[in-house]
Design a protein around this motif. Structure first.
Motif, PDB file in Angstrom:
ATOM      1  N   LYS A 191     -21.763   6.960  -0.543  1.00 29.97           N
ATOM      2  CA  LYS A 191     -22.216   8.231  -1.095  1.00 29.97           C
ATOM      3  C   LYS A 191     -21.736   8.356  -2.544  1.00 29.97           C
ATOM      4  O   LYS A 191     -20.925   7.575  -3.031  1.00 29.97           O
ATOM      5  N   THR A 192     -22.264   9.362  -3.248  1.00 27.70           N
ATOM      6  CA  THR A 192     -21.819   9.645  -4.609  1.00 27.70           C
ATOM      7  C   THR A 192     -20.336   9.988  -4.608  1.00 27.70           C
ATOM      8  O   THR A 192     -19.877  10.781  -3.775  1.00 27.70           O
ATOM      9  N   GLN A 193     -19.574   9.375  -5.524  1.00 32.70           N
ATOM     10  CA  GLN A 193     -18.146   9.681  -5.567  1.00 32.70           C
ATOM     11  C   GLN A 193     -17.936  11.124  -5.995  1.00 32.70           C
ATOM     12  O   GLN A 193     -18.417  11.576  -7.030  1.00 32.70           O
ATOM     13  N   ALA A 194     -17.218  11.865  -5.171  1.00 28.04           N
ATOM     14  CA  ALA A 194     -16.961  13.272  -5.448  1.00 28.04           C
ATOM     15  C   ALA A 194     -16.021  13.415  -6.644  1.00 28.04           C
ATOM     16  O   ALA A 194     -15.093  12.615  -6.825  1.00 28.04           O
ATOM     17  N   GLU A 195     -16.261  14.463  -7.455  1.00 26.28           N
ATOM     18  CA  GLU A 195     -15.465  14.715  -8.657  1.00 26.28           C
ATOM     19  C   GLU A 195     -15.061  16.184  -8.689  1.00 26.28           C
ATOM     20  O   GLU A 195     -15.888  17.068  -8.463  1.00 26.28           O
ATOM     21  N   LEU A 196     -13.794  16.425  -9.027  1.00 18.86           N
ATOM     22  CA  LEU A 196     -13.273  17.789  -9.054  1.00 18.86           C
ATOM     23  C   LEU A 196     -12.320  17.973 -10.220  1.00 18.86           C
ATOM     24  O   LEU A 196     -11.452  17.133 -10.461  1.00 18.86           O
ATOM     25  N   GLU A 197     -12.484  19.089 -10.934  1.00 19.70           N
ATOM     26  CA  GLU A 197     -11.510  19.539 -11.919  1.00 19.70           C
ATOM     27  C   GLU A 197     -10.877  20.832 -11.410  1.00 19.70           C
ATOM     28  O   GLU A 197     -11.589  21.761 -11.016  1.00 19.70           O
ATOM     29  N   VAL A 198      -9.557  20.881 -11.428  1.00 20.81           N
ATOM     30  CA  VAL A 198      -8.804  22.070 -11.021  1.00 20.81           C
ATOM     31  C   VAL A 198      -8.063  22.582 -12.244  1.00 20.81           C
ATOM     32  O   VAL A 198      -7.283  21.850 -12.855  1.00 20.81           O
ATOM     33  N   ASP A 199      -8.304  23.837 -12.609  1.00 18.37           N
ATOM     34  CA  ASP A 199      -7.750  24.384 -13.849  1.00 18.37           C
ATOM     35  C   ASP A 199      -7.215  25.790 -13.606  1.00 18.37           C
ATOM     36  O   ASP A 199      -7.973  26.691 -13.236  1.00 18.37           O
ATOM     37  N   ASN A 200      -5.910  25.944 -13.815  1.00 15.23           N
ATOM     38  CA  ASN A 200      -5.262  27.257 -13.668  1.00 15.23           C
ATOM     39  C   ASN A 200      -5.472  27.828 -12.267  1.00 15.23           C
ATOM     40  O   ASN A 200      -6.021  28.914 -12.081  1.00 15.23           O
ATOM     41  N   VAL A 201      -5.010  27.075 -11.277  1.00 16.40           N
ATOM     42  CA  VAL A 201      -5.190  27.436  -9.870  1.00 16.40           C
ATOM     43  C   VAL A 201      -3.826  27.484  -9.176  1.00 16.40           C
ATOM     44  O   VAL A 201      -2.974  26.635  -9.417  1.00 16.40           O
ATOM     45  N   VAL A 202      -3.651  28.480  -8.312  1.00 17.09           N
ATOM     46  CA  VAL A 202      -2.470  28.591  -7.451  1.00 17.09           C
ATOM     47  C   VAL A 202      -2.921  28.356  -6.014  1.00 17.09           C
ATOM     48  O   VAL A 202      -3.874  28.983  -5.551  1.00 17.09           O
ATOM     49  N   ILE A 203      -2.245  27.440  -5.311  1.00 17.15           N
ATOM     50  CA  ILE A 203      -2.546  27.167  -3.901  1.00 17.15           C
ATOM     51  C   ILE A 203      -1.245  27.271  -3.117  1.00 17.15           C
ATOM     52  O   ILE A 203      -0.283  26.558  -3.405  1.00 17.15           O
ATOM     53  N   GLU A 204      -1.216  28.153  -2.126  1.00 13.30           N
ATOM     54  CA  GLU A 204       0.023  28.381  -1.393  1.00 13.30           C
ATOM     55  C   GLU A 204      -0.243  28.601   0.091  1.00 13.30           C
ATOM     56  O   GLU A 204      -1.343  28.966   0.501  1.00 13.30           O
ATOM     57  N   ASN A 205       0.803  28.317   0.880  1.00 19.80           N
ATOM     58  CA  ASN A 205       0.842  28.677   2.303  1.00 19.80           C
ATOM     59  C   ASN A 205      -0.249  28.006   3.141  1.00 19.80           C
ATOM     60  O   ASN A 205      -0.865  28.643   4.008  1.00 19.80           O
ATOM     61  N   CYS A 206      -0.481  26.721   2.885  1.00 15.09           N
ATOM     62  CA  CYS A 206      -1.351  25.921   3.753  1.00 15.09           C
ATOM     63  C   CYS A 206      -0.465  25.086   4.677  1.00 15.09           C
ATOM     64  O   CYS A 206       0.639  24.694   4.301  1.00 15.09           O
TER      65      CYS A 206
END
Length: 266
Positions: free
Chosen positions: A158-173
């Motif tokens: 499949k097409t290689q997935a691409e992601l940019e994460v900018d100024n993100v908070v991820i908590e409590n997973c």
């Protein structure tokens, strides 16, 4: 701007309508032409346009109902913009290319426990086989009800997935803040905390593509004790670069892993 009501009392063929363009105050998704899509403007109107013309349009999201409409009616190139903070009860899966999820400084909090669901169904945000995805300016609180915060996966051939994460908070997973499986991920100004397994995991799954995972961290504040872990189930190449940031725990390649490279660039 107008509404449409179909009142068909005739026998035989049903009345039909196709909407190609226009702005409407109520949901017209059942009547869209095959090459048309819609977004919602700041006033909540449904704006319909050709899929090639709707690229770069903004889909404004005020509540969970709007979010579900955005998920169910995705189009390439559209930007989702949060207007408010609210609770989420279902996984968010991005399925079109070049979608930007602009949190606008708001917070999404997960309210239903999906952490025990199968792979691909237990993360706050799921991204598979699509490119050009951007997630920015958002706080994601898993509330200990999701497995991973963001799970990005490239399936075989499949097409290689691409992601940019900018100024993100991820908590409590319960799992990782971000898992990158055989995909390309670039991180800038990420903050993580309270995640059970750690901050960022990089891997090439045996069920994933052989293109090899890539990770670039421009800057991050990873407060989780297991900050960055690199694994490699199918032994394809992994390339990870860390340019800046603060890491509370280990940054490492797991024991026995081959064909993985981690560079720290000051």
């Amino acid at each position: 701007n107008f509404d449409i009501e179909i009142d068909d009392k005739s026998e035989g063929d049903n009345a039909s309508i196709e909407i190609v363009n226009g702005s409407f105050t109520s949901d017209v998704s059942d009547y869209l032409a095959s090459n048309s899509a819609f977004v919602k403007d700041e006033d909540g109107n449904y704006v319909v346009a050709d899929k090639n013309e709707i690229k770069d349009a903004k889909f404004y999201i005020a509540d969970e109902g709007d979010l579900k409409e955005a998920i169910d009616n995705q189009a390439d190139g559209v930007t989702w913009v949060l207007k408010d903070s609210f609770e989420v009860k279902e996984r968010i899966k991005i399925t079109k290319n070049n979608v930007t999820f602009d949190g606008n400084g708001k917070t999404l909090t997960f309210a239903t426990d999906i952490s025990g669901a199968g792979n691909g169904n237990n993360s706050f945000i799921e991204i598979n086989d699509v490119e050009g995805i951007v997630i920015k300016d958002i706080n994601l609180d898993g509330n200990n009800k999701v497995h991973h915060g963001i799970n990005i996966f490239t399936h075989a051939d499949k097409t290689q997935a691409e992601l940019e994460v900018d100024n993100v908070v991820i908590e409590n997973c319960k799992g990782y803040a971000i898992t990158n499986n055989a995909s390309k991920v670039t991180v800038t100004d990420l903050e993580t905390s309270g995640n059970g397994w750690g901050g960022i995991n990089v891997d090439n799954s045996k069920n994933g593509d052989d293109c090899g995972a890539e990770l670039i961290i421009n800057n991050a504040n990873i407060k989780d004790s297991n900050s960055v872990k690199i694994e490699n189930a199918n032994n394809k190449n992994i390339d990870a670069v860390i340019k800046d940031g603060t890491y509370a725990g280990d940054v490492f390649i797991a024991d026995g892993v081959e064909n993985a490279k981690l560079r720290i660039i000051s």
